[in-house]
Each structure stands twice: as structure tokens, then as C-alpha cells.
Write a protein that holds these residues in place. Sequence first.
Motif, PDB file in Angstrom:
ATOM      1  N   LYS A  91       0.826  -1.205   0.000  1.00  0.00           N
ATOM      2  CA  LYS A  91       0.000   0.000   0.000  1.00  0.00           C
ATOM      3  C   LYS A  91       0.861   1.256   0.000  1.00  0.00           C
ATOM      4  CE  LYS A  91      -4.078  -2.017   2.144  1.00  0.00           C
ATOM      5  NZ  LYS A  91      -4.991  -1.971   3.282  1.00  0.00           N
ATOM      6  N   GLU A  92       1.944   1.254   0.791  1.00  0.00           N
ATOM      7  CA  GLU A  92       2.848   2.418   0.812  1.00  0.00           C
ATOM      8  C   GLU A  92       3.487   2.623  -0.555  1.00  0.00           C
ATOM      9  OE1 GLU A  92       4.542   2.650   5.367  1.00  0.00           O
ATOM     10  OE2 GLU A  92       5.335   1.086   4.054  1.00  0.00           O
ATOM     11  N   LYS A  93       3.917   1.529  -1.176  1.00  0.00           N
ATOM     12  CA  LYS A  93       4.556   1.624  -2.490  1.00  0.00           C
ATOM     13  C   LYS A  93       3.596   2.155  -3.544  1.00  0.00           C
ATOM     14  CE  LYS A  93       7.943  -2.009  -1.745  1.00  0.00           C
ATOM     15  NZ  LYS A  93       8.391  -3.348  -2.140  1.00  0.00           N
ATOM     16  N   SER A  96      -3.698   2.211 -17.950  1.00  0.00           N
ATOM     17  CA  SER A  96      -2.944   3.105 -17.057  1.00  0.00           C
ATOM     18  C   SER A  96      -3.471   4.532 -17.158  1.00  0.00           C
ATOM     19  CB  SER A  96      -1.460   3.052 -17.408  1.00  0.00           C
ATOM     20  OG  SER A  96      -0.722   3.796 -16.499  1.00  0.00           O
ATOM     21  N   ALA A  97      -3.839   4.964 -18.348  1.00  0.00           N
ATOM     22  CA  ALA A  97      -4.370   6.319 -18.549  1.00  0.00           C
ATOM     23  C   ALA A  97      -5.709   6.522 -17.843  1.00  0.00           C
ATOM     24  CB  ALA A  97      -4.507   6.611 -20.042  1.00  0.00           C
ATOM     25  N   MET A  98      -6.387   5.443 -17.490  1.00  0.00           N
ATOM     26  CA  MET A  98      -7.664   5.533 -16.769  1.00  0.00           C
ATOM     27  C   MET A  98      -7.461   5.784 -15.282  1.00  0.00           C
ATOM     28  SD  MET A  98      -9.735   2.389 -18.482  1.00  0.00           S
ATOM     29  CE  MET A  98      -9.779   2.181 -20.255  1.00  0.00           C
ATOM     30  N   GLY A  99      -6.209   5.777 -14.829  1.00  0.00           N
ATOM     31  CA  GLY A  99      -5.912   6.027 -13.427  1.00  0.00           C
ATOM     32  C   GLY A  99      -5.701   4.767 -12.598  1.00  0.00           C
ATOM     33  N   THR A 100      -5.883   3.616 -13.201  1.00  0.00           N
ATOM     34  CA  THR A 100      -5.650   2.350 -12.510  1.00  0.00           C
ATOM     35  C   THR A 100      -4.174   1.999 -12.636  1.00  0.00           C
ATOM     36  OG1 THR A 100      -7.869   1.615 -13.107  1.00  0.00           O
ATOM     37  CG2 THR A 100      -6.331  -0.083 -12.416  1.00  0.00           C
ATOM     38  N   LYS A 101      -3.582   1.521 -11.560  1.00  0.00           N
ATOM     39  CA  LYS A 101      -2.183   1.098 -11.609  1.00  0.00           C
ATOM     40  C   LYS A 101      -2.107  -0.248 -12.321  1.00  0.00           C
ATOM     41  CE  LYS A 101      -0.772   3.659  -7.504  1.00  0.00           C
ATOM     42  NZ  LYS A 101      -1.440   4.814  -7.930  1.00  0.00           N
ATOM     43  N   VAL A 102      -1.237  -0.340 -13.301  1.00  0.00           N
ATOM     44  CA  VAL A 102      -1.101  -1.560 -14.091  1.00  0.00           C
ATOM     45  C   VAL A 102       0.142  -2.325 -13.637  1.00  0.00           C
ATOM     46  CG1 VAL A 102      -0.778  -2.511 -16.410  1.00  0.00           C
ATOM     47  CG2 VAL A 102      -2.279  -0.531 -16.066  1.00  0.00           C
ATOM     48  N   VAL A 103      -0.056  -3.590 -13.332  1.00  0.00           N
ATOM     49  CA  VAL A 103       1.031  -4.495 -12.974  1.00  0.00           C
ATOM     50  C   VAL A 103       1.057  -5.588 -14.035  1.00  0.00           C
ATOM     51  CG1 VAL A 103       1.828  -6.180 -11.271  1.00  0.00           C
ATOM     52  CG2 VAL A 103       0.871  -3.994 -10.510  1.00  0.00           C
ATOM     53  N   MET A 104       2.217  -5.807 -14.635  1.00  0.00           N
ATOM     54  CA  MET A 104       2.353  -6.822 -15.676  1.00  0.00           C
ATOM     55  C   MET A 104       2.451  -8.197 -15.033  1.00  0.00           C
ATOM     56  SD  MET A 104       5.247  -4.915 -17.979  1.00  0.00           S
ATOM     57  CE  MET A 104       6.277  -4.605 -16.527  1.00  0.00           C
ATOM     58  N   SER A 105       1.574  -9.114 -15.406  1.00  0.00           N
ATOM     59  CA  SER A 105       1.659 -10.496 -14.927  1.00  0.00           C
ATOM     60  C   SER A 105       2.499 -11.283 -15.919  1.00  0.00           C
ATOM     61  CB  SER A 105       0.268 -11.113 -14.812  1.00  0.00           C
ATOM     62  OG  SER A 105      -0.415 -10.545 -13.730  1.00  0.00           O
ATOM     63  N   VAL A 106       3.627 -11.767 -15.435  1.00  0.00           N
ATOM     64  CA  VAL A 106       4.572 -12.479 -16.303  1.00  0.00           C
ATOM     65  C   VAL A 106       4.391 -13.973 -16.123  1.00  0.00           C
ATOM     66  CG1 VAL A 106       7.007 -12.865 -16.833  1.00  0.00           C
ATOM     67  CG2 VAL A 106       6.222 -10.591 -16.177  1.00  0.00           C
ATOM     68  N   GLY A 107       4.193 -14.660 -17.223  1.00  0.00           N
ATOM     69  CA  GLY A 107       4.086 -16.115 -17.188  1.00  0.00           C
ATOM     70  C   GLY A 107       2.697 -16.573 -17.543  1.00  0.00           C
ATOM     71  N   GLY A 108       2.049 -17.219 -16.596  1.00  0.00           N
ATOM     72  CA  GLY A 108       0.728 -17.772 -16.831  1.00  0.00           C
ATOM     73  C   GLY A 108       0.774 -19.287 -16.775  1.00  0.00           C
ATOM     74  N   TRP A 109      -0.378 -19.884 -16.908  1.00  0.00           N
ATOM     75  CA  TRP A 109      -0.499 -21.328 -16.710  1.00  0.00           C
ATOM     76  C   TRP A 109       0.290 -22.147 -17.714  1.00  0.00           C
ATOM     77  CZ3 TRP A 109      -2.638 -24.611 -20.315  1.00  0.00           C
ATOM     78  CH2 TRP A 109      -3.353 -24.006 -21.355  1.00  0.00           C
ATOM     79  N   ASN A 110       0.514 -21.648 -18.919  1.00  0.00           N
ATOM     80  CA  ASN A 110       1.223 -22.461 -19.911  1.00  0.00           C
ATOM     81  C   ASN A 110       2.673 -22.017 -20.128  1.00  0.00           C
ATOM     82  OD1 ASN A 110       0.667 -20.103 -21.268  1.00  0.00           O
ATOM     83  ND2 ASN A 110       0.088 -21.095 -23.173  1.00  0.00           N
ATOM     84  N   PHE A 111       3.175 -21.110 -19.298  1.00  0.00           N
ATOM     85  CA  PHE A 111       4.557 -20.664 -19.425  1.00  0.00           C
ATOM     86  C   PHE A 111       5.445 -21.638 -18.637  1.00  0.00           C
ATOM     87  CE2 PHE A 111       8.282 -18.021 -18.525  1.00  0.00           C
ATOM     88  CZ  PHE A 111       8.504 -17.450 -19.770  1.00  0.00           C
ATOM     89  N   PRO A 112       6.515 -22.158 -19.248  1.00  0.00           N
ATOM     90  CA  PRO A 112       7.335 -23.178 -18.575  1.00  0.00           C
ATOM     91  C   PRO A 112       7.992 -22.679 -17.278  1.00  0.00           C
ATOM     92  CG  PRO A 112       7.816 -23.080 -20.924  1.00  0.00           C
ATOM     93  CD  PRO A 112       6.957 -21.896 -20.617  1.00  0.00           C
ATOM     94  N   ILE A 149      -1.469   4.006  -1.533  1.00  0.00           N
ATOM     95  CA  ILE A 149      -2.830   3.727  -1.070  1.00  0.00           C
ATOM     96  C   ILE A 149      -2.822   3.772   0.458  1.00  0.00           C
ATOM     97  CG2 ILE A 149      -4.666   1.988  -0.993  1.00  0.00           C
ATOM     98  CD1 ILE A 149      -3.567   0.959  -3.708  1.00  0.00           C
ATOM     99  N   PRO A 150      -3.715   4.556   1.070  1.00  0.00           N
ATOM    100  CA  PRO A 150      -3.745   4.643   2.532  1.00  0.00           C
ATOM    101  C   PRO A 150      -3.915   3.262   3.177  1.00  0.00           C
ATOM    102  CG  PRO A 150      -5.173   6.306   1.558  1.00  0.00           C
ATOM    103  CD  PRO A 150      -4.733   5.403   0.438  1.00  0.00           C
ATOM    104  N   GLU A 151      -3.257   3.062   4.313  1.00  0.00           N
ATOM    105  CA  GLU A 151      -3.289   1.777   5.011  1.00  0.00           C
ATOM    106  C   GLU A 151      -4.712   1.355   5.400  1.00  0.00           C
ATOM    107  OE1 GLU A 151      -1.015  -0.638   5.630  1.00  0.00           O
ATOM    108  OE2 GLU A 151       0.396   0.493   4.426  1.00  0.00           O
ATOM    109  N   THR A 152      -5.608   2.305   5.588  1.00  0.00           N
ATOM    110  CA  THR A 152      -6.968   1.978   6.023  1.00  0.00           C
ATOM    111  C   THR A 152      -7.854   1.513   4.874  1.00  0.00           C
ATOM    112  OG1 THR A 152      -7.574   4.300   5.777  1.00  0.00           O
ATOM    113  CG2 THR A 152      -6.896   3.552   7.985  1.00  0.00           C
ATOM    114  N   GLU A 153      -7.398   1.651   3.641  1.00  0.00           N
ATOM    115  CA  GLU A 153      -8.211   1.255   2.490  1.00  0.00           C
ATOM    116  C   GLU A 153      -7.867  -0.152   2.032  1.00  0.00           C
ATOM    117  OE1 GLU A 153      -8.494   3.942  -0.790  1.00  0.00           O
ATOM    118  OE2 GLU A 153      -8.441   5.688   0.508  1.00  0.00           O
TER     119      GLU A 153
END
Length: 184
Positions: free
Chosen positions: A38-40, A132-148, A43-47
Motif C-alpha cells: 500500500k505504501e509503495k 494506465s491512462a484511466m488512473g488504474t495502476k497496471v502491474v504486468m503479470s509475467v508467465g501464466g499457466w502455460n509458461f514453462p 494507497i492509505p493503510e486503512t483502504e
Amino acid sequence: GGGLFPFFSPHCNMFKLVRCFALCVCLFGALTAAKTLKEKLGIPETEEIYSSYVTDWAHYRPAPYTWSPSDFSGIAKRVDIALYSFVYFCPPAGTSPMPYWAVAPYGSCTDATEYQLMSVDPIDSSGMSTISAMGTKVVMSVGGWNFPSSYFSKMVSSEDNRGKFVASVKDWMSKYNTHGVDID
């Protein structure tokens, strides 16, 4: 002997317990000094933190079930983190044969590009930026179920390999205005 504690020997369970306790105290101190997620993210700790996976392949579905990153706008204000899935990284040098997604028309991986992030979907670059332009923080998910999983093991096996991956993640974070990476 047991050094300062003659009643403890390295083979004694109590000795192991005390050593384990000391290690836990050291780890706890290191962990509590680290910033929380949350600090990174500012986002406030209470949310609460709300996240959602965003699948890059959903736009291939037949109508009326198609989806594009611009459709995320309906929930963008209610979601703190969009886990953009999935981003891959180029396989380790010497991989033969290369997986289908690492060669044209999807990727262009070579031994020189091992552990560099890559996209297998043409909308990924615009999709991450759009959300990202919508104001949502985007985190890239690397891999997935079929990634070795063996590729992850090789990537983390040396400082040099990890460095290649981290440099690529930083480049993508800057290039696509993303906020982090999720190892999936």
C-alpha cells in the motif's frame, strides 16, 4: 562444546530452536522495515486494495463476447490494480526448439534476448497504456499457466540472468507506464 552455552551442542534440538528464533527475529526486523504494498502504491493503510486480472487474449472472442482494454473503463475507478496478463520473457539461451510464441509471428527471441520481456499479443502495448491512462495502476503479470516454470528457475539461477530480467522489467515499466510486475 557449545561455546558460550556449554549445555547446547550443535546437535541439540534446543540449540537449533534458539538459532531458528534468532534468524526469525532478524528476518522480522528486515521485513518490518520494508515498505508495504500500500505504501509503495500510495494507497492509505486503512483502504482495501482491489485488483482484477485483465486478459490480453479476450479480444479474440466472437461477438458479442469481444473485449478490448477500453472496456475496462467501466470498472477502472473501482479497481486499484489491473494485473495485465500475460507478458512472457524470452527463453534461456540455447533453448531448442524455441516455443511457438518465441518466434515469428509472435516473438523474435534469440540467445541474445534471453529473459527480456516480450508480448505475444499485438494489443499489449496499447492495452497497458490505455488502462494506465484511466488512473488504474497496471502491474504486468509475467508467465501464466502455460509458461514453462523451468524458464523461471533458470532466470533466477544467476545474478546475470536476474539482471537481464530486471533491466527489461524496468524498461517496460517506463515504456508502458506500468507500476510493477507479478510473477505468475
